[in-house]
Design a protein around this motif. Structure first.
Motif, PDB file in Angstrom:
ATOM      1  N   VAL A   1       0.854  -1.185   0.000  1.00  0.00           N
ATOM      2  CA  VAL A   1       0.000   0.000   0.000  1.00  0.00           C
ATOM      3  C   VAL A   1       0.892   1.238   0.000  1.00  0.00           C
ATOM      4  O   VAL A   1       1.542   1.549   1.000  1.00  0.00           O
ATOM      5  CB  VAL A   1      -0.933   0.021   1.233  1.00  0.00           C
ATOM      6  CG1 VAL A   1      -1.961   1.140   1.105  1.00  0.00           C
ATOM      7  CG2 VAL A   1      -1.614  -1.321   1.434  1.00  0.00           C
ATOM      8  N   ASP A   2       0.929   1.944  -1.132  1.00  0.00           N
ATOM      9  CA  ASP A   2       1.777   3.136  -1.251  1.00  0.00           C
ATOM     10  C   ASP A   2       1.204   4.023  -2.347  1.00  0.00           C
ATOM     11  O   ASP A   2       0.877   3.530  -3.433  1.00  0.00           O
ATOM     12  CB  ASP A   2       3.215   2.749  -1.575  1.00  0.00           C
ATOM     13  CG  ASP A   2       4.207   3.868  -1.261  1.00  0.00           C
ATOM     14  OD1 ASP A   2       4.013   4.990  -1.791  1.00  0.00           O
ATOM     15  OD2 ASP A   2       5.148   3.620  -0.497  1.00  0.00           O
ATOM     16  N   ASP A   3       1.086   5.320  -2.073  1.00  0.00           N
ATOM     17  CA  ASP A   3       0.508   6.229  -3.057  1.00  0.00           C
ATOM     18  C   ASP A   3       1.500   6.640  -4.145  1.00  0.00           C
ATOM     19  O   ASP A   3       1.105   7.213  -5.159  1.00  0.00           O
ATOM     20  CB  ASP A   3      -0.042   7.479  -2.368  1.00  0.00           C
ATOM     21  CG  ASP A   3       1.057   8.304  -1.709  1.00  0.00           C
ATOM     22  OD1 ASP A   3       1.734   7.767  -0.821  1.00  0.00           O
ATOM     23  OD2 ASP A   3       1.246   9.473  -2.096  1.00  0.00           O
TER      24      ASP A   3
ATOM     25  N   ASP B   1      -3.066   1.878  -3.991  1.00  0.00           N
ATOM     26  CA  ASP B   1      -2.501   3.219  -3.800  1.00  0.00           C
ATOM     27  C   ASP B   1      -3.057   3.996  -2.620  1.00  0.00           C
ATOM     28  O   ASP B   1      -2.713   5.168  -2.424  1.00  0.00           O
ATOM     29  CB  ASP B   1      -2.687   4.042  -5.075  1.00  0.00           C
ATOM     30  CG  ASP B   1      -4.166   4.258  -5.419  1.00  0.00           C
ATOM     31  OD1 ASP B   1      -5.040   3.735  -4.688  1.00  0.00           O
ATOM     32  OD2 ASP B   1      -4.435   4.947  -6.426  1.00  0.00           O
ATOM     33  N   SER B   2      -3.926   3.393  -1.806  1.00  0.00           N
ATOM     34  CA  SER B   2      -4.523   4.139  -0.702  1.00  0.00           C
ATOM     35  C   SER B   2      -5.040   3.198   0.371  1.00  0.00           C
ATOM     36  O   SER B   2      -5.213   1.984   0.133  1.00  0.00           O
ATOM     37  CB  SER B   2      -5.690   5.004  -1.212  1.00  0.00           C
ATOM     38  OG  SER B   2      -6.761   4.176  -1.654  1.00  0.00           O
TER      39      SER B   2
ATOM     40  N   MET C   1       0.239   8.911   3.510  1.00  0.00           N
ATOM     41  CA  MET C   1      -0.542   8.832   2.276  1.00  0.00           C
ATOM     42  C   MET C   1      -1.656   9.864   2.326  1.00  0.00           C
ATOM     43  O   MET C   1      -2.121  10.222   3.415  1.00  0.00           O
ATOM     44  CB  MET C   1      -1.150   7.430   2.112  1.00  0.00           C
ATOM     45  CG  MET C   1      -0.146   6.315   1.944  1.00  0.00           C
ATOM     46  SD  MET C   1      -0.952   4.702   1.654  1.00  0.00           S
ATOM     47  CE  MET C   1      -1.711   4.423   3.277  1.00  0.00           C
ATOM     48  N   PRO C   2      -2.094  10.356   1.175  1.00  0.00           N
ATOM     49  CA  PRO C   2      -3.253  11.262   1.174  1.00  0.00           C
ATOM     50  C   PRO C   2      -4.466  10.563   1.754  1.00  0.00           C
ATOM     51  O   PRO C   2      -4.644   9.355   1.593  1.00  0.00           O
ATOM     52  CB  PRO C   2      -3.447  11.557  -0.324  1.00  0.00           C
ATOM     53  CG  PRO C   2      -2.131  11.270  -0.953  1.00  0.00           C
ATOM     54  CD  PRO C   2      -1.540  10.134  -0.163  1.00  0.00           C
ATOM     55  N   GLY C   3      -5.300  11.317   2.445  1.00  0.00           N
ATOM     56  CA  GLY C   3      -6.454  10.704   3.084  1.00  0.00           C
ATOM     57  C   GLY C   3      -6.053  10.010   4.368  1.00  0.00           C
ATOM     58  O   GLY C   3      -5.338  10.566   5.206  1.00  0.00           O
ATOM     59  N   GLU C   4      -6.450   8.759   4.514  1.00  0.00           N
ATOM     60  CA  GLU C   4      -6.137   8.009   5.731  1.00  0.00           C
ATOM     61  C   GLU C   4      -4.683   7.569   5.724  1.00  0.00           C
ATOM     62  O   GLU C   4      -4.190   7.007   4.749  1.00  0.00           O
ATOM     63  CB  GLU C   4      -7.053   6.791   5.842  1.00  0.00           C
ATOM     64  CG  GLU C   4      -6.895   6.033   7.150  1.00  0.00           C
ATOM     65  CD  GLU C   4      -7.870   4.877   7.272  1.00  0.00           C
ATOM     66  OE1 GLU C   4      -7.962   4.313   8.366  1.00  0.00           O
ATOM     67  OE2 GLU C   4      -8.523   4.549   6.256  1.00  0.00           O
ATOM     68  N   SER C   5      -3.987   7.806   6.818  1.00  0.00           N
ATOM     69  CA  SER C   5      -2.568   7.442   6.910  1.00  0.00           C
ATOM     70  C   SER C   5      -2.415   5.952   7.201  1.00  0.00           C
ATOM     71  O   SER C   5      -3.361   5.263   7.600  1.00  0.00           O
ATOM     72  CB  SER C   5      -1.889   8.241   8.014  1.00  0.00           C
ATOM     73  OG  SER C   5      -2.315   7.788   9.291  1.00  0.00           O
TER      74      SER C   5
END
Length: 236
Positions: free
Chosen positions: A13-15, A38-39, A61-65
């Motif tokens: 999981v990586d943006d 990606d999230s 990450m954008p949004g939830e970390s």
């Protein structure tokens, strides 16, 4: 000869699309099955649809970390092992990850070979060992609970108590040497993380006590020996 964890299914999981692609390709070449998203939201969907043996999770990450996702999974009693990737290598950041339920961490930038080594170490800790009659060890009593050392399984009055891979490995290390004081260095070596600092070991012990002790503030079984380390003293 196969390595521990070969054919394990990993969720990356990586943006960062470039890093995500590199991780997926490298880990696949190392013999793992890899799904990459990606999230955190996409990770939740994947986890609801498939079983994973380990998560490789970016913290920022954008949004939830990644930390928030980890904390949520642990609240839901999902104990899938998690290796956190972080651009923040300070001890307090790594400790925050352990407090949220992460099994291990790796600071960016990192050597891909170290990533594969850490993944296999975590999977080895999490996997139930092959048991035989010669290797069997009597369970250890911890109040109303019993810990099976070889299986790494804690069973209480209401059934199995879910332990993370790190918690199970810590309890195994202590239970194999009942009554002996283990230094933090010895515990780190037993967990496969000899570079872990004293604070990181203390955090793991604190988390384990919450699942073993009736009153974690007054531990009865996992006792601190001042200036030396920790000792397991089982009993009814």
């Amino acid at each position: 000869m196969s390595s521990p964890g070969d054919s394990a299914h990993l969720l990356v999981v990586d943006d960062d699309a470039r890093l995500r692609g590199l991780l997926q390709r490298f880990l696949s070449e190392e013999g793992f099955r890899v799904t990459a998203v990606d999230s955190a939201a996409a990770a939740r969907q994947a986890i609801s649809a498939m079983m994973f043996d380990l998560l490789v999770l970016d913290v920022m990450m954008p949004g939830e970390s990644g930390l928030s996702l980890t904390e949520s999974l642990r609240r839901e009693r999902n104990e899938v092992p998690i290796l956190m990737l972080t651009a923040r290598g300070a001890p307090e950041d790594r400790i925050a990850g352990l407090e949220h339920g992460v099994d291990d961490y790796l600071a960016k930038p990192f050597d891909p070979r170290e990533l594969a080594l850490r993944v296999r170490t975590i999977l080895r800790r999490a996997a139930p060992p092959v048991t035989t009659q010669a290797l069997s060890t009597a369970p250890v009593q911890l109040g109303h609970s019993w810990f099976d050392i070889e299986r790494g399984e804690l069973r209480g009055p209401e059934g199995i108590v879910r332990l993370t891979g790190g918690e199970a490995a810590l309890l195994q290390a202590l239970a194999r040497r009942v009554g002996e004081v283990l230094s933090r260095e010895e515990i780190g070596a037993a967990l496969g993380t000899p570079e872990a600092g004293e604070r990181a070991i203390d955090v793991q012990v604190t988390r384990l006590r919450r699942k073993v002790e009736a009153d974690p503030r007054e531990p009865r079984f996992i006792q601190t020996v001042r200036h030396r380390g920790y000792v397991l003293r089982p009993g009814p």
